[in-house]
Design a protein around this motif. Sequence first.
Motif, mmCIF file in Angstrom:
data_model
loop_
_atom_site.group_PDB
_atom_site.id
_atom_site.type_symbol
_atom_site.label_atom_id
_atom_site.label_comp_id
_atom_site.label_asym_id
_atom_site.label_seq_id
_atom_site.Cartn_x
_atom_site.Cartn_y
_atom_site.Cartn_z
ATOM 1 N N ASP A 110 3.225 -4.421 3.738
ATOM 2 C CA ASP A 110 4.136 -3.198 4.094
ATOM 3 C C ASP A 110 3.385 -1.900 3.530
ATOM 4 O O ASP A 110 2.619 -2.253 2.324
ATOM 5 C CB ASP A 110 5.337 -3.598 3.129
ATOM 6 C CG ASP A 110 6.309 -4.569 3.751
ATOM 7 O OD1 ASP A 110 6.469 -4.610 5.155
ATOM 8 O OD2 ASP A 110 6.867 -5.201 3.076
ATOM 9 N N VAL A 111 3.685 -0.886 3.784
ATOM 10 C CA VAL A 111 2.821 0.551 3.726
ATOM 11 C C VAL A 111 4.072 1.366 3.365
ATOM 12 O O VAL A 111 5.208 1.613 4.098
ATOM 13 C CB VAL A 111 2.069 0.998 4.779
ATOM 14 C CG1 VAL A 111 1.462 2.129 4.271
ATOM 15 C CG2 VAL A 111 0.943 0.020 4.951
ATOM 16 N N GLU A 112 4.042 2.029 2.282
ATOM 17 C CA GLU A 112 4.921 3.054 1.905
ATOM 18 C C GLU A 112 4.291 4.455 2.116
ATOM 19 O O GLU A 112 3.167 4.679 1.657
ATOM 20 C CB GLU A 112 5.532 3.019 0.382
ATOM 21 C CG GLU A 112 6.440 4.074 0.014
ATOM 22 C CD GLU A 112 6.729 4.263 -1.534
ATOM 23 O OE1 GLU A 112 7.751 5.038 -1.774
ATOM 24 O OE2 GLU A 112 6.105 3.541 -2.158
ATOM 25 N N VAL B 136 0.670 3.012 10.814
ATOM 26 C CA VAL B 136 1.196 2.232 9.622
ATOM 27 C C VAL B 136 1.988 1.068 10.274
ATOM 28 O O VAL B 136 1.754 -0.264 10.008
ATOM 29 C CB VAL B 136 2.241 3.061 8.804
ATOM 30 C CG1 VAL B 136 2.993 2.005 7.981
ATOM 31 C CG2 VAL B 136 1.427 3.924 7.719
ATOM 32 N N SER B 137 2.693 1.095 11.417
ATOM 33 C CA SER B 137 3.422 0.186 12.044
ATOM 34 C C SER B 137 2.359 -0.777 12.648
ATOM 35 O O SER B 137 2.377 -2.168 12.556
ATOM 36 C CB SER B 137 4.299 0.528 13.281
ATOM 37 O OG SER B 137 5.490 1.218 12.656
ATOM 38 N N VAL C 231 1.058 -1.216 0.196
ATOM 39 C CA VAL C 231 -0.174 -0.059 -0.105
ATOM 40 C C VAL C 231 1.036 1.215 0.004
ATOM 41 O O VAL C 231 1.760 1.299 0.791
ATOM 42 C CB VAL C 231 -0.982 -0.050 1.323
ATOM 43 C CG1 VAL C 231 -1.750 1.195 1.135
ATOM 44 C CG2 VAL C 231 -1.830 -1.329 1.507
ATOM 45 N N GLU C 232 0.659 2.262 -0.930
ATOM 46 C CA GLU C 232 1.167 3.477 -0.791
ATOM 47 C C GLU C 232 0.184 4.385 -0.170
ATOM 48 O O GLU C 232 -0.961 4.437 -0.535
ATOM 49 C CB GLU C 232 1.603 4.006 -2.229
ATOM 50 C CG GLU C 232 2.476 3.362 -2.744
ATOM 51 C CD GLU C 232 3.071 3.919 -4.307
ATOM 52 O OE1 GLU C 232 2.161 3.617 -5.100
ATOM 53 O OE2 GLU C 232 4.136 4.361 -4.391
ATOM 54 N N PHE C 233 0.639 5.243 0.820
ATOM 55 C CA PHE C 233 -0.199 6.230 1.713
ATOM 56 C C PHE C 233 0.297 7.628 1.306
ATOM 57 O O PHE C 233 1.593 7.629 2.056
ATOM 58 C CB PHE C 233 -0.299 5.606 2.926
ATOM 59 C CG PHE C 233 -1.033 6.571 3.786
ATOM 60 C CD1 PHE C 233 -2.392 7.270 3.320
ATOM 61 C CD2 PHE C 233 -0.989 6.884 5.033
ATOM 62 C CE1 PHE C 233 -3.229 8.001 4.072
ATOM 63 C CE2 PHE C 233 -1.483 7.803 5.910
ATOM 64 C CZ PHE C 233 -2.722 8.283 5.429
ATOM 65 N N MET C 234 -0.448 8.475 1.019
ATOM 66 C CA MET C 234 0.180 10.018 0.850
ATOM 67 C C MET C 234 -0.586 10.741 1.775
ATOM 68 O O MET C 234 -1.704 10.707 1.995
ATOM 69 C CB MET C 234 -0.120 10.596 -0.611
ATOM 70 C CG MET C 234 0.607 11.459 -0.972
ATOM 71 S SD MET C 234 0.628 11.944 -2.746
ATOM 72 C CE MET C 234 -0.907 12.840 -3.058
ATOM 73 N N ALA D 255 -8.230 -1.287 0.639
ATOM 74 C CA ALA D 255 -9.196 -1.021 1.569
ATOM 75 C C ALA D 255 -8.953 -1.402 2.992
ATOM 76 O O ALA D 255 -9.814 -0.899 3.795
ATOM 77 C CB ALA D 255 -10.396 -1.766 0.781
ATOM 78 N N ASP D 256 -8.257 -2.205 3.175
ATOM 79 C CA ASP D 256 -8.119 -3.060 4.415
ATOM 80 C C ASP D 256 -7.236 -2.023 5.360
ATOM 81 O O ASP D 256 -7.454 -1.812 6.526
ATOM 82 C CB ASP D 256 -7.251 -4.083 4.361
ATOM 83 C CG ASP D 256 -7.169 -5.131 5.553
ATOM 84 O OD1 ASP D 256 -8.314 -4.992 6.344
ATOM 85 O OD2 ASP D 256 -6.167 -5.653 6.010
ATOM 86 N N PHE D 257 -6.463 -1.255 4.642
ATOM 87 C CA PHE D 257 -5.700 -0.334 5.178
ATOM 88 C C PHE D 257 -6.669 0.686 5.801
ATOM 89 O O PHE D 257 -6.350 1.468 6.691
ATOM 90 C CB PHE D 257 -4.564 0.197 4.477
ATOM 91 C CG PHE D 257 -3.723 1.429 5.034
ATOM 92 C CD1 PHE D 257 -2.974 1.073 6.404
ATOM 93 C CD2 PHE D 257 -3.792 2.708 4.624
ATOM 94 C CE1 PHE D 257 -2.203 2.156 6.687
ATOM 95 C CE2 PHE D 257 -2.842 3.556 5.022
ATOM 96 C CZ PHE D 257 -2.091 3.387 6.244
#
Length: 415
Positions: A55-57, A45-46, A25-28, A317-319
């Motif tokens: 993993d999330v960026e 995020v952690s 997932v990329e999150f801005m 969607a889960d994030f």
Amino acid sequence: MKHFKLAGAALLALAIATPALSADVEFMSWTYTEDGGKEQIEKMVSDYEADSGKDVEIIGYAWKDMNKNTFLRARTNTLPDVSQVQARFLPTLANIKGIVDLDTVFDRAELEKMFAPGFLAFGEVDGKQVALPWIGGTIGMVANRKVLEAAGVDGIPGTVEEFHAALEKIRDAVPNSVPYAMATKNPDSIVLDYLIWVWTHGGDVVVDGKPAVNSPEAVAALEFMVGLMKDRLAAPEIDRPDARRLFGQEASGFYFDAPSAKGFIGQFSGQGEAYAPNIAPMATPVLAEGDTPQSIQWGHVLVLYGDDNAKPDTAAADFVRHLLSDKELVEYAYAKGALPSTVSGQAAETIASDTYLSEWAAGAPAPKRNIIASLSNGSEVSGIIGEEVQAALLGQKSAQEAADAMQSRLEQAID
């Protein structure tokens, strides 16, 4: 493995155009670039990475650069999976190719049950659910109790006349102060102060779809703002971050902000949460007792981008579900001095018992939507308003001349 990336300027957009292959997932987010916000976002995020094994960026841009970089990324096909968006700017982003209709991702009945009344509408544009609300509240006024005390101001002013008198006392008693840290620099900030004062004086910027900025009421509002500058009760070159700093350092008595003001002011004061008792949410002063105090609806929303994310079982969607869970949302909203968007989040003891949030809600009984932000060319319209208001504030034009020029320009810009 965590992937944290910070890019504070548009020039870095192309440098980060290629997503990390290992990120699910990329999150801005702009909160990630703010003091205190980085740690909050990293914790959420952690927690998600630990729970999900994914993993999330994180891609960080300053608030003022978010829209610009969103459009840059849209043109280079590098939009993130999930992005934080200011609710009032959502209409300008809603037509970006790749933005997801969230009714294809989440069950409508569950959404209506999940979110507090009115909050779900933050994410709607033209009847389409293109975002989910995250945190919310209003743009309203705050007063610094310590500054008022130092200036000998007795109580919180309720009328414009009392407000003006309080500003004069601060100017005369507090050296090098900006009594009212009115937004005078950034058009996106100027338009908020301007809107509230126009409403306070009985006018509006747009009436029946047409500009109305040179009405007698709107001109009176601009004359009021110009008068504050002439009397040294406000100052040039002030944006919202400047106002927060001045307020936290006890060089200003009043300014407009969102509920998250508490966190910023605490940081600038050097005392953090301990400074909160000095911050007094208040109703915007009214012309006459009995008038309705004016404020603007405010909130942060979450959007999804990419056709691959237009279904319920994606990591993106889960994030989003994770960010909206009570475990994450209540702590985050409280730290930001805002209301959680969900029914269960607002019912949490941490939120329900908070005096600051209760006072904030009491001071904004009838918030209005920022109609400028709802326009497809809202950024252009905000720029026009900001330029003409600035011209009046700096004495380059009279209030009437600025209002007439603004009216003419807006008639061409607003269809």
